[in-house]
Design a protein around this motif. Structure first.
Motif, PDB file in Angstrom:
ATOM      1  N   GLY A  49      -5.427  -9.991  -7.952  1.00 34.27           N
ATOM      2  CA  GLY A  49      -5.270  -8.719  -8.978  1.00 34.27           C
ATOM      3  C   GLY A  49      -5.075  -7.501  -7.932  1.00 34.27           C
ATOM      4  O   GLY A  49      -4.788  -6.521  -8.485  1.00 34.27           O
ATOM      5  N   ASP A  50      -5.366  -7.686  -6.511  1.00 33.40           N
ATOM      6  CA  ASP A  50      -5.574  -6.686  -5.792  1.00 33.40           C
ATOM      7  C   ASP A  50      -3.956  -6.389  -5.286  1.00 33.40           C
ATOM      8  O   ASP A  50      -3.118  -7.245  -5.408  1.00 33.40           O
ATOM      9  N   ARG A  51      -3.669  -5.144  -4.925  1.00 39.90           N
ATOM     10  CA  ARG A  51      -2.270  -4.792  -4.443  1.00 39.90           C
ATOM     11  C   ARG A  51      -2.154  -4.699  -3.001  1.00 39.90           C
ATOM     12  O   ARG A  51      -3.432  -4.491  -2.270  1.00 39.90           O
ATOM     13  N   LEU A  52      -0.886  -4.713  -2.426  1.00 39.11           N
ATOM     14  CA  LEU A  52      -0.795  -4.666  -1.020  1.00 39.11           C
ATOM     15  C   LEU A  52       0.671  -4.142  -0.671  1.00 39.11           C
ATOM     16  O   LEU A  52       1.514  -4.246  -1.460  1.00 39.11           O
ATOM     17  N   ILE A  53       0.583  -3.534   0.373  1.00 44.27           N
ATOM     18  CA  ILE A  53       1.920  -3.200   1.117  1.00 44.27           C
ATOM     19  C   ILE A  53       2.098  -4.314   1.737  1.00 44.27           C
ATOM     20  O   ILE A  53       1.626  -4.791   2.683  1.00 44.27           O
ATOM     21  N   TYR A  54       3.383  -4.956   1.559  1.00 43.41           N
ATOM     22  CA  TYR A  54       3.854  -6.076   2.316  1.00 43.41           C
ATOM     23  C   TYR A  54       5.339  -5.901   3.236  1.00 43.41           C
ATOM     24  O   TYR A  54       6.167  -5.338   2.451  1.00 43.41           O
ATOM     25  N   VAL A  55       5.156  -6.030   4.321  1.00 43.56           N
ATOM     26  CA  VAL A  55       6.186  -5.733   5.279  1.00 43.56           C
ATOM     27  C   VAL A  55       7.068  -7.326   5.661  1.00 43.56           C
ATOM     28  O   VAL A  55       6.305  -7.919   6.399  1.00 43.56           O
ATOM     29  N   THR A  56       8.072  -7.419   5.527  1.00 42.10           N
ATOM     30  CA  THR A  56       8.561  -8.938   5.849  1.00 42.10           C
ATOM     31  C   THR A  56       9.088  -8.568   7.405  1.00 42.10           C
ATOM     32  O   THR A  56       9.225  -7.576   7.799  1.00 42.10           O
ATOM     33  N   GLU A  57       9.530  -9.689   8.021  1.00 40.71           N
ATOM     34  CA  GLU A  57       9.755  -9.689   9.405  1.00 40.71           C
ATOM     35  C   GLU A  57      11.170  -9.206   9.568  1.00 40.71           C
ATOM     36  O   GLU A  57      11.764  -8.563  10.487  1.00 40.71           O
ATOM     37  N   ASP A  58      11.940  -9.066   8.422  1.00 45.01           N
ATOM     38  CA  ASP A  58      13.390  -8.374   8.247  1.00 45.01           C
ATOM     39  C   ASP A  58      13.288  -6.792   7.993  1.00 45.01           C
ATOM     40  O   ASP A  58      14.189  -6.210   7.726  1.00 45.01           O
ATOM     41  N   GLY A  59      11.811  -6.414   7.884  1.00 45.45           N
ATOM     42  CA  GLY A  59      11.820  -5.009   7.711  1.00 45.45           C
ATOM     43  C   GLY A  59      11.759  -4.479   6.347  1.00 45.45           C
ATOM     44  O   GLY A  59      11.651  -3.248   6.126  1.00 45.45           O
ATOM     45  N   LYS A  84      -9.168   0.184 -11.101  1.00 47.35           N
ATOM     46  CA  LYS A  84      -9.298   0.465  -9.632  1.00 47.35           C
ATOM     47  C   LYS A  84      -9.166  -0.870  -8.795  1.00 47.35           C
ATOM     48  O   LYS A  84     -10.268  -1.664  -8.996  1.00 47.35           O
ATOM     49  N   VAL A  85      -8.276  -1.191  -8.058  1.00 44.86           N
ATOM     50  CA  VAL A  85      -8.494  -2.179  -7.223  1.00 44.86           C
ATOM     51  C   VAL A  85      -7.994  -1.541  -5.518  1.00 44.86           C
ATOM     52  O   VAL A  85      -7.409  -0.867  -5.426  1.00 44.86           O
ATOM     53  N   PRO A  86      -8.443  -2.716  -4.736  1.00 47.70           N
ATOM     54  CA  PRO A  86      -8.165  -2.327  -3.560  1.00 47.70           C
ATOM     55  C   PRO A  86      -6.482  -2.614  -3.036  1.00 47.70           C
ATOM     56  O   PRO A  86      -5.797  -3.122  -3.622  1.00 47.70           O
ATOM     57  N   MET A  87      -6.107  -1.619  -2.066  1.00 45.73           N
ATOM     58  CA  MET A  87      -4.800  -1.786  -1.693  1.00 45.73           C
ATOM     59  C   MET A  87      -4.844  -2.209  -0.144  1.00 45.73           C
ATOM     60  O   MET A  87      -5.520  -1.858   0.631  1.00 45.73           O
ATOM     61  N   TRP A  88      -4.045  -3.229  -0.077  1.00 49.01           N
ATOM     62  CA  TRP A  88      -4.303  -3.906   1.495  1.00 49.01           C
ATOM     63  C   TRP A  88      -3.230  -3.607   2.341  1.00 49.01           C
ATOM     64  O   TRP A  88      -1.822  -3.311   1.685  1.00 49.01           O
ATOM     65  N   PHE A  89      -2.867  -4.004   3.453  1.00 48.19           N
ATOM     66  CA  PHE A  89      -1.632  -4.092   4.161  1.00 48.19           C
ATOM     67  C   PHE A  89      -1.346  -5.232   5.134  1.00 48.19           C
ATOM     68  O   PHE A  89      -2.451  -5.872   5.428  1.00 48.19           O
ATOM     69  N   TYR A  90      -0.257  -5.777   4.952  1.00 44.25           N
ATOM     70  CA  TYR A  90       0.238  -6.984   5.649  1.00 44.25           C
ATOM     71  C   TYR A  90       1.598  -6.783   6.310  1.00 44.25           C
ATOM     72  O   TYR A  90       2.474  -6.537   5.374  1.00 44.25           O
ATOM     73  N   SER A  91       2.057  -6.992   7.578  1.00 46.26           N
ATOM     74  CA  SER A  91       3.177  -7.237   8.178  1.00 46.26           C
ATOM     75  C   SER A  91       3.152  -8.576   8.742  1.00 46.26           C
ATOM     76  O   SER A  91       2.422  -9.027   9.512  1.00 46.26           O
ATOM     77  N   GLU A  92       4.431  -9.051   8.357  1.00 45.99           N
ATOM     78  CA  GLU A  92       4.502 -10.389   8.966  1.00 45.99           C
ATOM     79  C   GLU A  92       4.802 -10.331  10.388  1.00 45.99           C
ATOM     80  O   GLU A  92       5.375  -9.468  10.955  1.00 45.99           O
ATOM     81  N   PRO A  93       4.559 -11.277  11.211  1.00 48.99           N
ATOM     82  CA  PRO A  93       4.462 -11.120  12.777  1.00 48.99           C
ATOM     83  C   PRO A  93       6.244 -11.295  13.059  1.00 48.99           C
ATOM     84  O   PRO A  93       6.971 -11.684  12.413  1.00 48.99           O
ATOM     85  N   ASN A  94       6.406 -10.941  14.425  1.00 48.97           N
ATOM     86  CA  ASN A  94       7.484 -11.030  15.127  1.00 48.97           C
ATOM     87  C   ASN A  94       8.655 -10.210  14.120  1.00 48.97           C
ATOM     88  O   ASN A  94       9.716 -10.711  13.849  1.00 48.97           O
ATOM     89  N   PRO A  95       8.609  -8.875  14.060  1.00 44.70           N
ATOM     90  CA  PRO A  95       9.759  -8.307  13.304  1.00 44.70           C
ATOM     91  C   PRO A  95      10.941  -8.279  13.988  1.00 44.70           C
ATOM     92  O   PRO A  95      10.849  -7.939  15.165  1.00 44.70           O
ATOM     93  N   LYS A  96      11.931  -8.509  13.358  1.00 43.41           N
ATOM     94  CA  LYS A  96      13.411  -8.600  13.931  1.00 43.41           C
ATOM     95  C   LYS A  96      14.068  -7.288  14.638  1.00 43.41           C
ATOM     96  O   LYS A  96      14.690  -7.312  15.597  1.00 43.41           O
ATOM     97  N   TYR A  97      13.345  -6.293  13.970  1.00 39.81           N
ATOM     98  CA  TYR A  97      14.059  -5.067  14.152  1.00 39.81           C
ATOM     99  C   TYR A  97      12.995  -4.125  14.643  1.00 39.81           C
ATOM    100  O   TYR A  97      13.244  -2.667  14.269  1.00 39.81           O
ATOM    101  N   GLY A  98      12.004  -4.516  15.358  1.00 45.34           N
ATOM    102  CA  GLY A  98      11.097  -3.521  15.730  1.00 45.34           C
ATOM    103  C   GLY A  98      10.387  -2.753  14.907  1.00 45.34           C
ATOM    104  O   GLY A  98       9.780  -3.330  13.687  1.00 45.34           O
TER     105      GLY A  98
END
Length: 273
Positions: free
Chosen positions: A54-64, A147-161
């Motif tokens: 039920g929590d939300r998050l900002i999710y960033v893939t390795e492709d940006g 109200k819920v927490p917002m988390w952050f996760y970015s996949e490792p080794n991004p291809k485009y900095g």
């Protein structure tokens, strides 16, 4: 620390979020009691330390690719100890499962994420819904926020900095042989007839080119674009030289101004309407 809401909604305030439902089925006090009960359950089971369904998050893939409202929708079915993440969820259906919530959501794509790698950012409003007194039917669900927490996760080794689609545009192009007919660089919704057109675009939009997934593919990251239409007297006051650019297949005089912090290229155009 979250200040939990009690009796958050009234008939009037919940009706504002459920206009179609109220029009077709009539929102009742029982619907309000349901929403308030879920809000209390959701908010009393949240934590800034442990990510939960039920929590939300900002999710960033390795492709940006940047998803600013991804959802923790379940425990992952194959990766033990991992959470299942939906990049672009619909409003999830919710139910009570022994003092915790469970969800049913459509959308995608879905990923497995280790909860230990998520970073708490802030509290935010998460939307939920459930079927009400009219049961499962068109416009038969009542939606509400908790109200819920917002988390952050970015996949490792991004291809485009550090490039992500939060503030940049990303294009994939296939390059043809010089001898082939048609555009030299062909993308899904943009193309360049020759090398000069590509380089002009790179200059206008602060582009950076990366190698693609095969020899004839390139990946172009660049500023976003915004048009600003002005009457001729105001357009002439913009302190930037007039240049010719092809817009909608026609040459046009524009003035280019860049916002280097927000990654936006503004094209000032003469208002003729």
């Amino acid at each position: 620390m979250l200040q939990m809401a009690k009796n958050k909604y009234s008939v009037e305030t919940l009706r504002e979020l459920n206009v179609s439902y109220d029009h077709e089925h009539g929102l009742t006090q029982k619907d309000v009691d349901m929403a308030n009960s879920y809000v209390e359950l959701i908010e009393q089971t949240r934590s800034e330390i442990t990510p939960q369904i039920g929590d939300r998050l900002i999710y960033v893939t390795e492709d940006g690719d940047y998803y600013g409202n991804a959802l923790i929708e379940n425990l992952h079915h194959t990766n033990k100890g991992h959470l299942s993440i939906c990049e672009q969820p619909s409003i999830p259906f919710v139910w009570n499962d022994n003092g915790n919530i469970r969800l049913s959501v459509s959308g995608g794509a879905f990923h497995a994420v280790n909860p230990k790698e998520l970073k708490f950012l802030k509290w935010t409003d998460g939307s939920f819904k459930d079927w009400r007194h009219c049961r499962a039917c068109a416009n038969g669900a009542v939606a509400f926020y908790a109200k819920v927490p917002m988390w952050f996760y970015s996949e490792p080794n991004p291809k485009y900095g550090n490039f992500t689609t939060e503030t940049y545009r990303k294009f994939y192009f296939n390059k043809k042989e010089e001898s082939e007919a048609g555009n030299l660089y062909q993308g899904f919704d943009i193309a360049f007839r020759n090398e000069a057109e590509l380089q002009q675009f790179v200059e206008d939009y602060e582009g950076t080119i990366f190698k693609g997934n095969w020899p004839t593919q390139i990946v172009l990251w660049c500023f976003r674009r915004e048009y600003i239409f002005l009457p001729l007297p105001e357009w002439e006051k913009i302190e930037s030289p007039a240049v010719e650019r092809r817009l909608n297949f026609h040459p046009e005089q524009v003035k280019i101004v860049k916002d280097m912090e927000q990654h936006i290229t503004y094209l000032y155009r003469i208002k003729n309407f």
